[in-house]
Design a protein around this motif. Sequence first.
Motif, PDB file in Angstrom:
ATOM      1  N   GLU A  23       0.488  -1.290   0.185  1.00 54.66           N
ATOM      2  CA  GLU A  23      -0.008  -0.032   0.327  1.00 54.66           C
ATOM      3  C   GLU A  23       0.954   1.189   0.083  1.00 54.66           C
ATOM      4  O   GLU A  23       1.248   1.832  -0.631  1.00 54.66           O
ATOM      5  CB  GLU A  23      -1.118  -0.031   1.021  1.00 54.66           C
ATOM      6  CG  GLU A  23      -1.489   0.957   0.848  1.00 54.66           C
ATOM      7  CD  GLU A  23      -3.018   0.855   2.226  1.00 54.66           C
ATOM      8  OE1 GLU A  23      -3.593  -0.400   2.433  1.00 54.66           O
ATOM      9  OE2 GLU A  23      -4.153   1.712   2.469  1.00 54.66           O
ATOM     10  N   ALA A  24       1.937   1.242   0.544  1.00 48.49           N
ATOM     11  CA  ALA A  24       2.581   2.149   0.901  1.00 48.49           C
ATOM     12  C   ALA A  24       3.433   2.665  -0.745  1.00 48.49           C
ATOM     13  O   ALA A  24       3.484   3.742  -0.265  1.00 48.49           O
ATOM     14  CB  ALA A  24       4.322   2.610   2.461  1.00 48.49           C
ATOM     15  N   ARG A  25       3.984   2.010  -0.867  1.00 42.82           N
ATOM     16  CA  ARG A  25       4.614   1.980  -2.877  1.00 42.82           C
ATOM     17  C   ARG A  25       3.647   2.239  -3.684  1.00 42.82           C
ATOM     18  O   ARG A  25       4.086   2.755  -4.281  1.00 42.82           O
ATOM     19  CB  ARG A  25       5.105   0.365  -2.920  1.00 42.82           C
ATOM     20  CG  ARG A  25       6.654   0.314  -2.175  1.00 42.82           C
ATOM     21  CD  ARG A  25       6.948  -0.954  -3.324  1.00 42.82           C
ATOM     22  NE  ARG A  25       7.729  -1.991  -1.305  1.00 42.82           N
ATOM     23  CZ  ARG A  25       7.598  -3.336  -1.024  1.00 42.82           C
ATOM     24  NH1 ARG A  25       6.264  -3.499  -2.230  1.00 42.82           N
ATOM     25  NH2 ARG A  25       7.827  -3.816  -0.800  1.00 42.82           N
ATOM     26  N   HIS A  26       2.412   2.024  -3.040  1.00 41.78           N
ATOM     27  CA  HIS A  26       1.175   2.150  -4.563  1.00 41.78           C
ATOM     28  C   HIS A  26       1.382   3.642  -3.913  1.00 41.78           C
ATOM     29  O   HIS A  26       1.288   4.809  -4.457  1.00 41.78           O
ATOM     30  CB  HIS A  26       0.609   1.507  -3.800  1.00 41.78           C
ATOM     31  CG  HIS A  26      -1.137   1.884  -5.021  1.00 41.78           C
ATOM     32  ND1 HIS A  26      -0.827   0.726  -6.136  1.00 41.78           N
ATOM     33  CD2 HIS A  26      -2.355   1.870  -5.079  1.00 41.78           C
ATOM     34  CE1 HIS A  26      -1.556   0.357  -6.768  1.00 41.78           C
ATOM     35  NE2 HIS A  26      -2.574   1.683  -6.224  1.00 41.78           N
ATOM     36  N   LEU A  27       0.703   4.281  -3.221  1.00 42.02           N
ATOM     37  CA  LEU A  27       0.768   5.762  -2.284  1.00 42.02           C
ATOM     38  C   LEU A  27       2.097   6.483  -2.954  1.00 42.02           C
ATOM     39  O   LEU A  27       1.646   7.640  -3.768  1.00 42.02           O
ATOM     40  CB  LEU A  27       0.769   5.968  -1.017  1.00 42.02           C
ATOM     41  CG  LEU A  27      -0.605   5.598  -0.554  1.00 42.02           C
ATOM     42  CD1 LEU A  27      -0.299   5.011   1.188  1.00 42.02           C
ATOM     43  CD2 LEU A  27      -2.146   6.469  -0.753  1.00 42.02           C
ATOM     44  N   VAL A  28       2.817   5.841  -3.021  1.00 41.69           N
ATOM     45  CA  VAL A  28       4.265   6.970  -3.317  1.00 41.69           C
ATOM     46  C   VAL A  28       4.017   6.742  -4.842  1.00 41.69           C
ATOM     47  O   VAL A  28       4.781   8.191  -4.955  1.00 41.69           O
ATOM     48  CB  VAL A  28       5.579   6.060  -2.547  1.00 41.69           C
ATOM     49  CG1 VAL A  28       7.147   6.691  -3.863  1.00 41.69           C
ATOM     50  CG2 VAL A  28       5.612   6.148  -0.817  1.00 41.69           C
ATOM     51  N   LYS A  29       4.027   6.211  -5.514  1.00 40.96           N
ATOM     52  CA  LYS A  29       3.965   5.557  -7.109  1.00 40.96           C
ATOM     53  C   LYS A  29       3.001   6.651  -7.746  1.00 40.96           C
ATOM     54  O   LYS A  29       3.603   7.829  -8.194  1.00 40.96           O
ATOM     55  CB  LYS A  29       3.124   4.657  -7.164  1.00 40.96           C
ATOM     56  CG  LYS A  29       4.131   4.052  -8.323  1.00 40.96           C
ATOM     57  CD  LYS A  29       4.150   2.459  -9.536  1.00 40.96           C
ATOM     58  CE  LYS A  29       2.752   2.764 -10.512  1.00 40.96           C
ATOM     59  NZ  LYS A  29       2.020   1.200 -10.545  1.00 40.96           N
TER      60      LYS A  29
ATOM     61  N   ALA B 270      11.526   3.528   5.065  1.00 46.32           N
ATOM     62  CA  ALA B 270      11.969   4.541   4.914  1.00 46.32           C
ATOM     63  C   ALA B 270      13.444   4.646   3.685  1.00 46.32           C
ATOM     64  O   ALA B 270      13.359   5.146   3.220  1.00 46.32           O
ATOM     65  CB  ALA B 270      13.681   4.684   6.042  1.00 46.32           C
ATOM     66  N   GLU B 271      13.143   3.030   3.436  1.00 48.45           N
ATOM     67  CA  GLU B 271      13.723   2.751   1.776  1.00 48.45           C
ATOM     68  C   GLU B 271      12.720   2.821   1.222  1.00 48.45           C
ATOM     69  O   GLU B 271      13.594   3.116   0.116  1.00 48.45           O
ATOM     70  CB  GLU B 271      13.990   1.081   2.374  1.00 48.45           C
ATOM     71  CG  GLU B 271      15.346   0.611   2.927  1.00 48.45           C
ATOM     72  CD  GLU B 271      15.709  -0.686   2.980  1.00 48.45           C
ATOM     73  OE1 GLU B 271      15.221  -0.933   2.732  1.00 48.45           O
ATOM     74  OE2 GLU B 271      16.340  -1.155   4.416  1.00 48.45           O
ATOM     75  N   ILE B 272      11.397   3.311   0.779  1.00 49.58           N
ATOM     76  CA  ILE B 272      10.956   3.678   0.091  1.00 49.58           C
ATOM     77  C   ILE B 272      11.610   4.794  -0.909  1.00 49.58           C
ATOM     78  O   ILE B 272      11.651   5.438  -0.057  1.00 49.58           O
ATOM     79  CB  ILE B 272       9.107   3.802   0.102  1.00 49.58           C
ATOM     80  CG1 ILE B 272       8.668   1.736   0.631  1.00 49.58           C
ATOM     81  CG2 ILE B 272       8.355   3.770  -1.282  1.00 49.58           C
ATOM     82  CD1 ILE B 272       7.547   1.789   0.845  1.00 49.58           C
ATOM     83  N   ASP B 273      11.710   3.969  -1.970  1.00 48.09           N
ATOM     84  CA  ASP B 273      12.358   5.475  -2.518  1.00 48.09           C
ATOM     85  C   ASP B 273      11.042   6.795  -3.067  1.00 48.09           C
ATOM     86  O   ASP B 273      10.462   5.930  -3.687  1.00 48.09           O
ATOM     87  CB  ASP B 273      13.295   5.117  -4.203  1.00 48.09           C
ATOM     88  CG  ASP B 273      13.811   5.956  -4.801  1.00 48.09           C
ATOM     89  OD1 ASP B 273      14.581   7.151  -4.312  1.00 48.09           O
ATOM     90  OD2 ASP B 273      14.372   6.153  -5.885  1.00 48.09           O
TER      91      ASP B 273
END
Length: 443
Positions: free
Chosen positions: A175-181, A216-219
Amino acid sequence: MNVYDSNRMAALLKPLGYDEVKSPEAADMIILNTCHIREKAAEKIYSELGRLYKIKKSRYVAGERIQIAVVGCVAQAEGKEIFKRAPYVDFILGPQSYQRLPELVVRSTGRRGPAFDLRFSPETKFDQVTTRHYHSHFTAFLTIQEGCDKFCTFCVVPYTRGMEYSRPVEEILIEARHLVKHGVREITVLGQNVNAYNGKAESGSWDLAKLIRSLAEIDGLDRIRYTTSYPANMTKELIQAHSDVPALMPFIHLPVQSGSNKILTAMNRRHNSYDYYCLADSLRKARPDIGLSSDFIVGFPGESESDFKETINLVEEIGFAQAYSFKYSPRPGTPAASLPGQVSEKEKNERLKHLQDVLKIQQSKFNRDCVNKKISVLFDRPGKKRGQFLGRSPYMQAVHVFSERDIIGEIINVNIIKGYKNSLMGEIKSCDSLNSKPMRVQH
Ligand code: SAH
């Protein structure tokens, strides 16, 4: 958390053809997402329902039918009582059953009797990933934990949200990667006791500190926050993360409720005031500029003038960047509601005013101390005036600046020129370093 839940409900209803409208008058369905934490919040629902009933009636006269639903913690706590007080409500849904919303909409359409679902099943509630985030395109909430096993004697949460449940790690990371994308640069992970997080991962169970390190590692994820924490669940690892995870913002909301150990025991809190002093100390050692926030309850049953003074002493000793304070509100079914020594409304009002005066002074001082400093601000919305933009500092302060260029979505080091009670005024100089990355928003 209700904002997050409302987003999820909107996402769930989209496939059924529902979209958001600006006013209840224009709606085919009105969902009231409710809070039961204090009496005032719960009572508001019935006056709001009265208003909505008028809309329903006039639409009915015009030959149209609209649905009214009550969801959330008031629905859970009041149950079918809602249909007695407001028989025009079409369905009610508890906070752990939102995945059944489409089913209930269909069930209540065209049937006579009211529909409801008050079961607890948080594990399926989160099945659908949502990309919707209300506050802005650049900040988002993400619920990682729900419910509470602490049973503070004043609190309804264990009865309305159920026992503590942590979402699995992988689900959160997806979900977090999706939001950041989709352009989000700041995520606030949520839970009733967010630091009690204990989620399943392939490698075993993860605590909040480990989850934060992984987020925190999610670019592209520049800022991480978490709320609300329970003092007895603060771990050394989480405090350490404040020292060495740059994306973790230097601000923590850590409710203490009272400075008196007698009252903390009567509240069934699992910390005393000494523990709280120690936590504040360790957090400041880990991150000297950290801003502390808290919740306070005044007028808990049995609270004497000297107990209240201990709360004031704690506030003065620790110093808060901001805080919330409430009059004790007896909640039906909780142990404290039937305790002897209920404090009079007059005393509660006086104590609340005294406490809020002290907290206001501290908040103003915290804001004034920012003047002449450079503070990084994530701008996420336009201000009220022309050319004005609003954002948040790492310490959750609202910061407004004027800029000729549209700076929404950028993180900029801003010169703070004024500190007010509730906000800061900043100035962007042309030479200010822009640590902003190109915008990644996909509208
Ligand atoms: N889980 C966190 C707090 C979450 S509840 C903790 O236990 O520390 C949010 C806040 O609402 C509480 O911190 C408390 O200050 C307030 N609150 C809850 N029940 C209340 C009541 N019955 N009367 C007044 N304030 C209440």
